[in-house]
Design a protein around this motif. Structure first.
Motif, short mmCIF file in Angstrom:
data_model
loop_
_atom_site.label_atom_id
_atom_site.label_comp_id
_atom_site.label_asym_id
_atom_site.label_seq_id
_atom_site.Cartn_x
_atom_site.Cartn_y
_atom_site.Cartn_z
N SER A 154 0.83 -1.20 0.00
CA SER A 154 0.00 0.00 0.00
C SER A 154 0.87 1.26 0.00
O SER A 154 0.57 2.23 -0.69
CB SER A 154 -0.93 -0.04 1.21
OG SER A 154 -1.04 1.22 1.81
N LYS A 155 1.96 1.20 0.73
CA LYS A 155 2.84 2.36 0.81
C LYS A 155 3.45 2.67 -0.55
O LYS A 155 3.48 3.83 -0.98
CB LYS A 155 3.95 2.10 1.84
CG LYS A 155 4.92 3.23 2.00
CD LYS A 155 6.16 2.79 2.76
CE LYS A 155 7.34 3.64 2.35
NZ LYS A 155 8.57 2.92 2.17
N MET B 246 0.83 4.25 -2.83
CA MET B 246 0.52 5.64 -2.52
C MET B 246 1.69 6.55 -2.84
O MET B 246 1.51 7.73 -3.15
CB MET B 246 0.15 5.78 -1.04
CG MET B 246 -1.19 5.19 -0.71
SD MET B 246 -1.47 5.22 1.05
CE MET B 246 -1.81 6.94 1.33
N ASN B 247 2.88 5.99 -2.79
CA ASN B 247 4.09 6.79 -2.97
C ASN B 247 4.19 7.36 -4.38
O ASN B 247 4.95 8.28 -4.65
CB ASN B 247 5.31 5.92 -2.65
CG ASN B 247 6.51 6.75 -2.29
OD1 ASN B 247 6.40 7.96 -2.14
ND2 ASN B 247 7.65 6.13 -2.17
N ARG C 40 1.88 9.00 -5.87
CA ARG C 40 1.21 10.30 -5.89
C ARG C 40 1.69 11.21 -4.76
O ARG C 40 1.77 12.41 -4.92
CB ARG C 40 -0.30 10.10 -5.73
CG ARG C 40 -0.97 9.43 -6.90
CD ARG C 40 -1.14 10.43 -8.03
NE ARG C 40 -1.77 9.82 -9.18
CZ ARG C 40 -3.08 9.90 -9.41
NH1 ARG C 40 -3.86 10.53 -8.57
NH2 ARG C 40 -3.59 9.34 -10.50
N LEU C 41 1.96 10.59 -3.60
CA LEU C 41 2.21 11.39 -2.40
C LEU C 41 3.67 11.26 -1.98
O LEU C 41 4.41 10.43 -2.50
CB LEU C 41 1.31 10.89 -1.26
CG LEU C 41 -0.19 10.94 -1.53
CD1 LEU C 41 -0.93 10.05 -0.58
CD2 LEU C 41 -0.67 12.39 -1.41
N SER D 287 2.70 8.78 2.67
CA SER D 287 2.17 7.46 2.33
C SER D 287 2.56 6.43 3.39
O SER D 287 1.77 5.54 3.70
CB SER D 287 2.64 7.03 0.95
OG SER D 287 3.99 7.30 0.76
N THR E 47 0.19 7.15 6.49
CA THR E 47 -1.22 6.81 6.25
C THR E 47 -1.40 5.30 6.19
O THR E 47 -2.30 4.74 6.83
CB THR E 47 -1.70 7.44 4.93
OG1 THR E 47 -1.14 8.74 4.82
CG2 THR E 47 -3.20 7.52 4.88
N SER E 48 -0.54 4.62 5.42
CA SER E 48 -0.66 3.16 5.34
C SER E 48 -0.46 2.54 6.72
O SER E 48 -1.16 1.60 7.11
CB SER E 48 0.40 2.58 4.41
OG SER E 48 0.42 3.26 3.21
#
Lengths: 254, 229
Positions: B128-129, B132-133, B135-136, B141, B144-145
């Motif tokens: 998940s990290k 997300m990484n 975009r963020l 990321s 949040t993850s």
């Protein structure tokens, strides 16, 4: 803090304390395994296991009040099971107790859980209160537990008191500033406490590691006394293990 | 959540001893290849830290409290397999010295609280990290993850415990009566776990980013002192 609160009585002198850690560990683990696998509907094997525990406890000269207090650790679980008894769908006659009723099957579950949990927990307490931590770890090492675990555990044991003291100091500081954490949203404070506890413990670990490297640490601890299995150790291990297994096997046979 | 002896039947705890033992052997092999034997003091002191952190009870609601588990925290800080081994040591010592959790149930407790809550959740977290990484920023990321998967780690550990209890059928209750309370309480305790884990990692990222295993630090400048060395 009292720094010997875990194995407080491990330096007493008694026949049980004098035994080799390996003999004690194997014998008591055998009692636990025999007890945990015994079916619940026969009671007398449990009497044998309880008798073994009582004999060892008596010979170890540990105060009974101490054993009883330590055994309270399983009380919450037994209580939860006891509360659930009226909701269990067991076989057998039903006893009416006014507002609720319990089945014989339900009571058998309670007896089973309580007997197994108490005998198992008292074996573990006997092992840890009659053996010094370092000797126990060395015993496990001789039983071929990887040295990685015994060394990590030794460091953990060495530093746990220091870190708990550190945590207690932080807690006192927090409480003296009127912290009254009662709800989940007070948890931010605890998060920051854990974070600084971690940073402090890592910085301590780095200092310790450097100091140990400077003194020639190569990953293992030197021992100043070697343990050997003598006749009493073999006898203790043999008799306890054989009695426990006999209690277990006769049930199987029937 | 430490299962005592007497609540699991032989097939359940025997199988889980096998699974936990096998995973431990694999983790030991992985860690030996990547970790200097001399770094063992660091792991030992981290184990002592996890142990002490578990003693800090946090309030769930008036009267009820939960305690910190720390498996995800150990994995994010030390890497999944070293984190797993630290949790194994913590659980084994709690069982052998503190009689917290049974000896026969140790395999099951390691399975729930070290394997499921550790590497299993860690690899989902890592996936998940990295998603997300794209975009963020890495920091956002990661945190949040981490918040979500450390909550999930407690819920899954509780669910695994409930599955073991209902498979064993020692406590003769319907699966629903076991699952409901355990997963429900753990879903609340998990919020505490998520908040603590996220705050701890956020603070450590600020103070000593080099101590966070799963942080590569592409988007951060090292503190001046370290760059100068």
């Amino acid at each position: 803090m009292r720094h010997d609160f875990i194995d407080r009585y491990s330096r007493l002198e008694s026949p049980v304390h004098a035994l080799d850690p390996r003999a004690k560990a194997i014998a008591l683990f055998a009692v636990i395994i025999a007890c945990v696998t015994t079916p619940a509907n026969v009671w007398w094997p449990y009497a044998i296991y309880a008798a073994l525990v009582l004999i060892i406890a008596n010979a170890s000269r540990l105060p009974f009040s101490y054993l009883l207090t330590r055994m309270l650790v399983v009380a919450p679980f037994v209580l939860v099971v006891a509360v659930c008894v009226p909701f269990m769908h067991g076989a057998g006659p039903t006893y009416d107790l006014g507002v609720f009723s319990v089945t014989q099957g339900g009571l058998l579950v309670l007896w089973n859980v309580a007997a197994k949990a108490l005998i198992s927990v008292s074996c573990l307490i006997l092992l840890s209160s009659t053996t010094e931590f370092a000797d126990l770890m060395h015993g496990f090492e001789r039983l071929h537990v990887p040295q990685f675990f015994t060394t990590v555990a030794a460091f953990m044991y060495r530093y746990i008191f220091i870190i708990i003291d550190e945590a207690e100091r932080m807690k006192r500081a927090r409480d003296s500033r009127n912290f009254r954490g009662r709800w989940l949203w007070h948890i931010k404070v605890i998060g920051h406490m854990v974070a600084s506890l971690f940073l402090r413990s890592q910085e301590r670990a780095e200092r310790v590691y450097q100091a140990m490297s400077a003194r020639g640490f190569d990953g293992s601890f030197p021992r100043w006394k070697e343990t050997h299995m003598h006749a009493p150790d073999w006898a203790f291990m043999g008799i306890i293990t054989a009695t426990a297994l006999a209690g277990r096997l006769v049930v199987l046979w029937k | 959540m430490h299962i005592p002896d007497g609540l699991l039947d032989f097939k359940t705890w025997g199988t889980l001893y096998g699974v936990s033992g096998g995973t431990t052997a694999y983790a030991l092999y992985k860690v030996r290849n990547t970790l200097d034997e001399k770094k063992i003091p660091l792991l030992g002191i981290t184990a002592a830290f996890i142990f002490a952190a578990q003693l800090l009870n946090f309030p769930v609601a008036a009267g009820v409290s939960g305690h910190f588990l720390g498996a995800m925290l150990a994995c994010v800080l030390l890497g999944p397999w070293a984190g797993f081994l630290v949790m194994v040591v913590v659980l084994a010592i709690q069982c052998l010295i503190f009689a917290d959790g049974g000896f026969a149930a140790l395999g099951a407790n390691i399975f729930n609280m070290a394997l499921i809550a550790g590497p299993v959740c860690y690899f989902m977290f890592a996936a998940s990290k990295s998603l997300m990484n794209k975009r963020l920023s890495e920091r956002t990321s990661l945190l949040t993850s981490l918040a979500f998967f450390s909550w999930l780690s407690v819920v899954l550990a509780g669910a695994a415990c409930a599955v073991e209890l209902s498979i064993s059928n020692v406590v003769k209750l319907s699966s629903g009566a076991i699952f409901g309370p355990i997963v429900g309480v753990n879903a609340i305790i998990g919020i505490g776990e998520a908040v603590i884990t996220t705050i701890v990692v956020a603070v450590v990222l600020q103070a000593r980013p080099d101590l966070v295993y799963s942080y590569s630090g592409h988007d951060v400048k090292l503190p001046l002192s370290e760059e100068a060395v």
